[in-house]
Design an enzyme around this catalytic site. Sequence first.
Site, PDB file in Angstrom:
ATOM      1  N   GLU A 280       0.825  -1.218   0.000  1.00 12.87           N
ATOM      2  CA  GLU A 280       0.000   0.000   0.000  1.00 12.87           C
ATOM      3  C   GLU A 280       0.853   1.261   0.000  1.00 12.87           C
ATOM      4  O   GLU A 280       0.455   2.298  -0.540  1.00 12.87           O
ATOM      5  CB  GLU A 280      -0.962  -0.008   1.199  1.00 12.87           C
ATOM      6  CG  GLU A 280      -0.424   0.532   2.515  1.00 12.87           C
ATOM      7  CD  GLU A 280       0.742  -0.270   3.104  1.00 12.87           C
ATOM      8  OE1 GLU A 280       1.601   0.348   3.756  1.00 12.87           O
ATOM      9  OE2 GLU A 280       0.788  -1.492   2.897  1.00 12.87           O
ATOM     10  N   ASP A 281       2.043   1.189   0.605  1.00 12.84           N
ATOM     11  CA  ASP A 281       2.911   2.360   0.661  1.00 12.84           C
ATOM     12  C   ASP A 281       3.313   2.820  -0.739  1.00 12.84           C
ATOM     13  O   ASP A 281       3.226   3.993  -1.081  1.00 12.84           O
ATOM     14  CB  ASP A 281       4.149   2.062   1.515  1.00 12.84           C
ATOM     15  CG  ASP A 281       4.791   0.724   1.177  1.00 12.84           C
ATOM     16  OD1 ASP A 281       4.388   0.096   0.175  1.00 12.84           O
ATOM     17  OD2 ASP A 281       5.699   0.294   1.908  1.00 12.84           O
TER      18      ASP A 281
END
Length: 447
Positions: A280-281
């Site tokens: 997700e980063d």
Amino acid sequence: MFSLLTAVFFLFLWAVVWALCILGWRTARIRYAHPNLPSRLSSLTPSSAPGVTIIRPLCGLDQNLYNTLESCMNLEYPKYEVIFALQDEKDEALPVVRMIMEKYPEVKSRVIINKQKIGVNPKVNNLIVPFSEASYDLLWVLDSTITVTPGTLGRSVEAFLSNITPYASLNDPESSPLMSISDDERKPPMGGEVGLVHQVPVAVCYQKTWGSLIEQAYLNTTHAKMYLAINAIAVDSCVVGKSNMYSRENISQLKTPAPSLRALPNPPTGLAGYSPFLAEDNMIALGLWHQLKLKHAMTSDVALDFLGALSVTDYVDRRVRWLRVRKKMTPLIATLLEPFTESLVSGLYGSWALHRILGTNMIPVFLIHLGIWISIDLSTRRALETNVKNIGPPGSQAVFLAAWAMRECLALPIWLMAMTSDVVVWRGNRYRIVASGGCCVLLTSLS
């Protein structure tokens, strides 16, 4: 003729790989190989400094957890709060958090325990409530294994606010425009401005198992070198989520990159839209870059990543996992070319190309290639460790070189393993990584 054209192609590719290596090394030498200056925002008053909410997502007892959490309680910055985010009141990290909070009652801090699950990514589940309940728009998400030095926050805010005022004006705090910008008045960045600040991870190894030593050698040389080079070129986003600062308002404007969610009548936006992604980063950084046209910035600080005791199998499994995720997030050509950026493979095809075109002896060329490559990696490592030399136990140069050699030898087999499947195991669950930027589907729970 075909072999000659092939040799010309490989010679060009070899030159590109070396250009990236030199660019990463040069960036490390320029940015990190000097003492950090004190944060120039540390002299501001709390009423005039933009506030920052630091979020530490936690799950269990990670390596050196007390010291990593304590590092965010000693920051040289006038206005910040710390949120410790957990999903279970029985989490083993909670007693450590309580000890830290009792030791530093003067630091504004709190615990948020949230059992909400909005998707398959446990980190997103952990962050969703802290994001909404943070006191300030500026959010700094620090992984549980990350330690930072006291001036990192101030320098990160400077980089983030470089849209507002030149760095030179910060030399005189009394005349700086920042003196009149409170958190309520600061507007989120707009297209063309800096919307994310991150640091390159540097590994610290207390438990010197071979797996952790190999991981340390990888992060502090090859990974750091390429990470810095790609960010220096800045043709696209390249961010890991160890230490990221961004605006909550900007995050709320992001549309989910998952096609299946976009097809819904009310597709999720903001952080919730990234719940199907294990990385997700990286996906959030891509969203800021492409959707909002926001630039990324780096400071002269590093994010110290405290490694646990890893076996060689643990190291291989970790690298295979993230390669399988990344191959669904990047263009196919980037994945296919990745082995050709490694020292041994590039040395083989580079020395062969020179032999085919110029008639040189392959063995001396390969050995010279490898010797220069090792020297650049060691120089990059020394530059990155300039301001953090006293953190972590001393290490042996011979052991580091042995771990480095093992890493280089494992690179191609790991890549081949990663190409054979799209299934990964992460935090006790099996996932299948699908197309659409690395969305994942939960297959089974192994816990």
